[in-house]
Design a protein around this motif. Sequence first.
Motif, PDB file in Angstrom:
ATOM      1  N   MET A   6       0.840  -1.189   0.000  1.00 40.01           N
ATOM      2  CA  MET A   6       0.000   0.000   0.000  1.00 40.01           C
ATOM      3  C   MET A   6       0.883   1.250   0.000  1.00 40.01           C
ATOM      4  O   MET A   6       1.860   1.318   0.744  1.00 40.01           O
ATOM      5  N   THR A   7       0.542   2.202  -0.825  1.00 39.98           N
ATOM      6  CA  THR A   7       1.298   3.442  -0.901  1.00 39.98           C
ATOM      7  C   THR A   7       0.676   4.503  -0.008  1.00 39.98           C
ATOM      8  O   THR A   7      -0.537   4.721  -0.042  1.00 39.98           O
ATOM      9  N   HIS A   8       1.504   5.144   0.799  1.00 43.04           N
ATOM     10  CA  HIS A   8       1.026   6.181   1.712  1.00 43.04           C
ATOM     11  C   HIS A   8       1.704   7.504   1.385  1.00 43.04           C
ATOM     12  O   HIS A   8       2.886   7.545   1.014  1.00 43.04           O
ATOM     13  N   PRO A   9       1.002   8.608   1.541  1.00 38.79           N
ATOM     14  CA  PRO A   9       1.661   9.912   1.431  1.00 38.79           C
ATOM     15  C   PRO A   9       2.592  10.122   2.616  1.00 38.79           C
ATOM     16  O   PRO A   9       2.384   9.579   3.703  1.00 38.79           O
ATOM     17  N   ILE A  10       3.623  10.901   2.398  1.00 36.57           N
ATOM     18  CA  ILE A  10       4.561  11.212   3.476  1.00 36.57           C
ATOM     19  C   ILE A  10       3.902  12.187   4.445  1.00 36.57           C
ATOM     20  O   ILE A  10       3.338  13.200   4.032  1.00 36.57           O
ATOM     21  N   VAL A  11       3.961  11.857   5.735  1.00 38.33           N
ATOM     22  CA  VAL A  11       3.306  12.659   6.781  1.00 38.33           C
ATOM     23  C   VAL A  11       4.369  13.339   7.638  1.00 38.33           C
ATOM     24  O   VAL A  11       5.201  12.658   8.253  1.00 38.33           O
ATOM     25  N   PRO A  12       4.377  14.656   7.703  1.00 38.93           N
ATOM     26  CA  PRO A  12       5.301  15.341   8.616  1.00 38.93           C
ATOM     27  C   PRO A  12       4.931  15.037  10.071  1.00 38.93           C
ATOM     28  O   PRO A  12       3.748  15.025  10.429  1.00 38.93           O
ATOM     29  N   ILE A  13       5.912  14.750  10.897  1.00 41.91           N
ATOM     30  CA  ILE A  13       5.698  14.573  12.333  1.00 41.91           C
ATOM     31  C   ILE A  13       6.755  15.373  13.080  1.00 41.91           C
ATOM     32  O   ILE A  13       7.844  15.626  12.556  1.00 41.91           O
ATOM     33  N   THR A  14       6.431  15.775  14.289  1.00 45.05           N
ATOM     34  CA  THR A  14       7.391  16.454  15.157  1.00 45.05           C
ATOM     35  C   THR A  14       8.001  15.425  16.102  1.00 45.05           C
ATOM     36  O   THR A  14       7.290  14.590  16.676  1.00 45.05           O
ATOM     37  N   VAL A  15       9.308  15.471  16.242  1.00 49.17           N
ATOM     38  CA  VAL A  15      10.040  14.496  17.049  1.00 49.17           C
ATOM     39  C   VAL A  15      10.876  15.231  18.089  1.00 49.17           C
ATOM     40  O   VAL A  15      11.502  16.258  17.782  1.00 49.17           O
ATOM     41  N   ALA A  16      10.902  14.708  19.305  1.00 48.95           N
ATOM     42  CA  ALA A  16      11.771  15.245  20.359  1.00 48.95           C
ATOM     43  C   ALA A  16      12.541  14.090  20.980  1.00 48.95           C
ATOM     44  O   ALA A  16      11.938  13.090  21.402  1.00 48.95           O
ATOM     45  N   TYR A  17      13.859  14.221  21.042  1.00 51.76           N
ATOM     46  CA  TYR A  17      14.721  13.139  21.524  1.00 51.76           C
ATOM     47  C   TYR A  17      14.805  13.089  23.048  1.00 51.76           C
ATOM     48  O   TYR A  17      15.220  12.074  23.614  1.00 51.76           O
ATOM     49  N   GLY A  18      14.442  14.159  23.728  1.00 52.25           N
ATOM     50  CA  GLY A  18      14.354  14.138  25.175  1.00 52.25           C
ATOM     51  C   GLY A  18      15.679  14.052  25.893  1.00 52.25           C
ATOM     52  O   GLY A  18      16.735  14.418  25.375  1.00 52.25           O
ATOM     53  N   ASP A  19      15.627  13.510  27.112  1.00 51.95           N
ATOM     54  CA  ASP A  19      16.791  13.454  28.001  1.00 51.95           C
ATOM     55  C   ASP A  19      17.075  12.016  28.413  1.00 51.95           C
ATOM     56  O   ASP A  19      16.297  11.102  28.146  1.00 51.95           O
ATOM     57  N   GLY A  20      18.190  11.830  29.119  1.00 52.15           N
ATOM     58  CA  GLY A  20      18.521  10.513  29.653  1.00 52.15           C
ATOM     59  C   GLY A  20      18.629   9.489  28.540  1.00 52.15           C
ATOM     60  O   GLY A  20      19.404   9.642  27.591  1.00 52.15           O
ATOM     61  N   ILE A  21      17.826   8.438  28.635  1.00 52.85           N
ATOM     62  CA  ILE A  21      17.838   7.389  27.610  1.00 52.85           C
ATOM     63  C   ILE A  21      17.027   7.798  26.379  1.00 52.85           C
ATOM     64  O   ILE A  21      16.972   7.054  25.391  1.00 52.85           O
ATOM     65  N   GLY A  22      16.393   8.974  26.428  1.00 54.52           N
ATOM     66  CA  GLY A  22      15.533   9.409  25.340  1.00 54.52           C
ATOM     67  C   GLY A  22      16.182   9.354  23.969  1.00 54.52           C
ATOM     68  O   GLY A  22      15.635   8.755  23.033  1.00 54.52           O
ATOM     69  N   PRO A  23      17.380   9.980  23.782  1.00 51.28           N
ATOM     70  CA  PRO A  23      18.006   9.942  22.460  1.00 51.28           C
ATOM     71  C   PRO A  23      18.272   8.528  21.960  1.00 51.28           C
ATOM     72  O   PRO A  23      18.106   8.238  20.773  1.00 51.28           O
ATOM     73  N   GLU A  24      18.684   7.619  22.858  1.00 50.89           N
ATOM     74  CA  GLU A  24      18.981   6.241  22.445  1.00 50.89           C
ATOM     75  C   GLU A  24      17.733   5.516  21.953  1.00 50.89           C
ATOM     76  O   GLU A  24      17.747   4.869  20.889  1.00 50.89           O
ATOM     77  N   ILE A  25      16.658   5.607  22.722  1.00 53.17           N
ATOM     78  CA  ILE A  25      15.471   4.853  22.326  1.00 53.17           C
ATOM     79  C   ILE A  25      14.760   5.512  21.151  1.00 53.17           C
ATOM     80  O   ILE A  25      14.100   4.830  20.358  1.00 53.17           O
ATOM     81  N   MET A  26      14.916   6.849  21.009  1.00 49.52           N
ATOM     82  CA  MET A  26      14.333   7.498  19.834  1.00 49.52           C
ATOM     83  C   MET A  26      15.081   7.099  18.570  1.00 49.52           C
ATOM     84  O   MET A  26      14.462   6.811  17.531  1.00 49.52           O
ATOM     85  N   GLN A  27      16.406   7.070  18.632  1.00 52.15           N
ATOM     86  CA  GLN A  27      17.188   6.641  17.475  1.00 52.15           C
ATOM     87  C   GLN A  27      16.816   5.215  17.081  1.00 52.15           C
ATOM     88  O   GLN A  27      16.648   4.909  15.888  1.00 52.15           O
ATOM     89  N   ALA A  28      16.681   4.333  18.066  1.00 48.50           N
ATOM     90  CA  ALA A  28      16.313   2.944  17.786  1.00 48.50           C
ATOM     91  C   ALA A  28      14.927   2.863  17.165  1.00 48.50           C
ATOM     92  O   ALA A  28      14.698   2.122  16.198  1.00 48.50           O
ATOM     93  N   THR A  29      14.006   3.635  17.700  1.00 49.20           N
ATOM     94  CA  THR A  29      12.629   3.614  17.199  1.00 49.20           C
ATOM     95  C   THR A  29      12.551   4.124  15.766  1.00 49.20           C
ATOM     96  O   THR A  29      11.923   3.500  14.895  1.00 49.20           O
TER      97      THR A  29
END
Length: 480
Positions: free
Chosen positions: A1-24
């Motif tokens: 299925m083809t989807h249009p590209i959707v802009p989203i806002t992302v925040a990497y946060g603090d502590g383990i936030g950057p690590e788990i955001m990068q993984a996600t």
Amino acid sequence: MTHPIVPITVAYGDGIGPEIMQATLKVLEAAGAQIAPETIEIGEKVYLSGQTNGIQASSWGSLRRTKVFLKAPITTPQGGGYKSLNVSMRKALGLYANIRPCISYAPFVKTKHPIMDLVIVRENEEDLYAGIEHRQTEDVYQCLKLITRPGCERIVRYAFEYAKQQNRKRVTCFVKDNIMKLTDGLFHQIFKDIAAEYPEIQHDSMIVDIGAARVADTPEDFDVLVMPNLYGDIISDVAAQIAGSVGMAGSANIGDQCAMFEAIHGSAPDISGKNIANPSALLHGAIQMLSHIGQNDIAEKIHCAWLVTLEQGLHTADIYKQGQSNTLLGTVEFADAVIANLGQSPKQLKAPSYEGSKPLKLPVVSYKKPCKKELVGIDIFLQWQDGIPKKLGDTLVNYGTAQLNLKLITNRGVKVWPEGFPETYCVDHWRCRFMSPTMQLSFDEVLNVQSRLHEAGFDVVKTENLYNFNNEPGYAAVHG
């Protein structure tokens, strides 16, 4: 299925936030999620720069434009003066519904509740989380519990519409209206009224204390739970933990225009940078996000791959058990394992289906017709430390008027005059209820009593006008 590209806002946060955001985000990219992330900075660094709510003013533009926010955990600095970013976000963006699925993954993740599968729908904007607090005396502080009819109607209807869309069979309401008869009583009454519109869905209600005990003991007895803000915050964390780990639970915060998706756990600075954090909770938040933006096939694909990874015993430290798990993985390695399993389906765990999932469109809550509203009395709160309740009561009766008589005095909600008990412990905060014998008061009359008390040297720290609405009391009775 083809989807249009959707802009989203992302925040990497603090502590383990950057690590788990990068993984996600790595998993989302590998799965073919059609998103265009815009990064904003939130959290500790922003707090310490002087922004007391933890977000730069310029970041709101991205949130208003994309209306979709994937947020990692943040650290709020110690000490006073810093506002909760989550609370600020939920209120500013109108994110009234918090959705937290709590599912067990036995036998691959250790739990005492192997068939648990419930969803907690929590009101997200009001209740005690309105954050309206005051110090009134040397000894007494208050926090106002605000429950509104529109707030109750929106969250309860959301719970029933969610149950209907997701083929859930039962909705249960948790309240404490045996004590808080007006606030929780309103929530409960609206629950019953709206439940009648959904005869195909079972419904029941429980007092929150026994309800919480039953969630902890037999969570498999529940399906969809709906409740006010504070109860929902506490019980959803309990439910996530007994399902296996708070580190696996994602959360959606839904409003009429915007939505925010996140992990329910904190920033865990003690394990930051060690590549041991479980990215599953944020990944589940991202799966909810993909469903919200119409990419259900991608959400299903990632969810299935994650379940396969669990079945293979490839676990992070928070759920790894010797003899039950096969391999201990770090944050990066776990994300890579999920990516390797994309396109596979679980063999034992139930495969998810997101077919038909889409944002719920609820009717606009309208204002009720104005009631007949009559001023019938006033509760005047005094700071007073000069003796026993009888002395205060016998003095205050002289400051009433023909239209406004002293009826009773309470201390911390307990009646202490007239006919109080000498054993009752009292602090320096007294509620003095003046009532009209005719039930017809003017505002000048309640002001007159306050002025008389002030001129006599009494310290009036707070007042609450007492009204009848359509001849029904709009204030709690006091029982001796």
